[in-house]
Design a protein around this motif. Sequence first.
Motif, PDB file in Angstrom:
ATOM      1  N   UNK A  57       0.872  -1.176   0.000  1.00 43.11           N
ATOM      2  CA  UNK A  57       0.000   0.000   0.000  1.00 43.11           C
ATOM      3  C   UNK A  57       0.906   1.222   0.000  1.00 43.11           C
ATOM      4  N   UNK A  58       0.689   2.118  -0.948  1.00 43.31           N
ATOM      5  CA  UNK A  58       1.544   3.293  -1.049  1.00 43.31           C
ATOM      6  C   UNK A  58       1.347   4.244   0.122  1.00 43.31           C
ATOM      7  N   UNK A  59       0.119   4.347   0.603  1.00 45.17           N
ATOM      8  CA  UNK A  59      -0.222   5.325   1.629  1.00 45.17           C
ATOM      9  C   UNK A  59      -0.701   6.605   0.992  1.00 45.17           C
ATOM     10  N   UNK A  60      -1.551   7.327   1.678  1.00 48.95           N
ATOM     11  CA  UNK A  60      -2.141   8.553   1.131  1.00 48.95           C
ATOM     12  C   UNK A  60      -1.689   9.804   1.867  1.00 48.95           C
ATOM     13  N   UNK A  61      -0.815   9.632   2.849  1.00 49.65           N
ATOM     14  CA  UNK A  61      -0.331  10.779   3.618  1.00 49.65           C
ATOM     15  C   UNK A  61       0.891  11.409   2.994  1.00 49.65           C
ATOM     16  N   UNK A 116       4.475  -2.284   3.434  1.00 44.28           N
ATOM     17  CA  UNK A 116       5.258  -3.051   2.483  1.00 44.28           C
ATOM     18  C   UNK A 116       6.374  -3.835   3.127  1.00 44.28           C
ATOM     19  N   UNK A 117       7.347  -4.209   2.301  1.00 46.15           N
ATOM     20  CA  UNK A 117       8.460  -5.056   2.731  1.00 46.15           C
ATOM     21  C   UNK A 117       9.763  -4.463   2.216  1.00 46.15           C
ATOM     22  N   UNK A 144       6.754  -3.729   7.178  1.00 48.34           N
ATOM     23  CA  UNK A 144       6.542  -2.440   7.838  1.00 48.34           C
ATOM     24  C   UNK A 144       5.158  -1.869   7.543  1.00 48.34           C
ATOM     25  N   UNK A 145       4.640  -1.139   8.496  1.00 45.92           N
ATOM     26  CA  UNK A 145       3.474  -0.273   8.303  1.00 45.92           C
ATOM     27  C   UNK A 145       3.881   1.103   8.802  1.00 45.92           C
ATOM     28  N   UNK A 146       3.737   2.113   7.958  1.00 44.50           N
ATOM     29  CA  UNK A 146       4.059   3.493   8.335  1.00 44.50           C
ATOM     30  C   UNK A 146       2.759   4.171   8.761  1.00 44.50           C
TER      31      UNK A 146
END
Length: 277
Positions: A57-61, A116-117, A144-146
Amino acid sequence: MKYSLLALCFAFLVSCSSSDDEKDYRLENDDEIAAYILANNLVAQKTASGLYYVIEEQGTGAQLTSSSSVTVTYKGSYTSGTAFDDSKGELVSFSLQNVITGFTEGLSYFNEGGKGILLIPAHLGYGSKDYKEIPGGSVLIFEIIVYSPEMIAEKNEADIVAYLDANDINATRSDTGLYYTIEEEGTGVQPTATSNVTVAYKGYYLDGEVFDESGSNGVSFGLNQVIKGWAEGITYYKEGGNGKLFIPAALAYGNYNYSTIPGGSVLIFDVKLISVN
């Protein structure tokens, strides 16, 4: 409050040393990573440095940079699957300037909220020599999850509710997200958000570890000089009153490390309002 191997490895010397006794594991590590990717059916990107990464997941932040401060959960393992470090769902905060090169580079490909990894060869990790329990030349895999500020707020809320349920505590939630109990309301003056007060307290994390405590005589301060959770929470008591405050990070010290307080921490305070001065 757990501090991980990752978070404590400040400014570790990257292993690209010219020393004669340094072994170059790059080719060996690259083969090992390629085999791991194939065996686990991953779609990974390789960078010019030799780092591999997978964006689930790219993330939206906000886009991360090499100088960002981040709050993450993660699991670190070898290609064998053996774990060497794990935040176990607990938030860990640090600056990307203070960790291994592979982590600094790898997280820069994500936005806040990303997942991601990272597949980190030794020259971007802990080098060709043993480092604590990490064998020299090791490939490191990090899942990882940010966390974005919104994700931290959601986790704080869920963690507080779980704590209250587990400890059979009936607390009131305010519009700001503060939870509080009133064990004794008190019979004296009730302070406002700008009052000067004397309060005896004990502060601890959800795991029970105490991080601060006053004496029985308390400490005096203005409520306009303390964290938002205190400025609001103390106003629910009258002189002589006592109870508990359950303060999410947004009403305390925020999402990044502050002094000895880990970023994103929920803080619990046992408080007694001794006087309104």
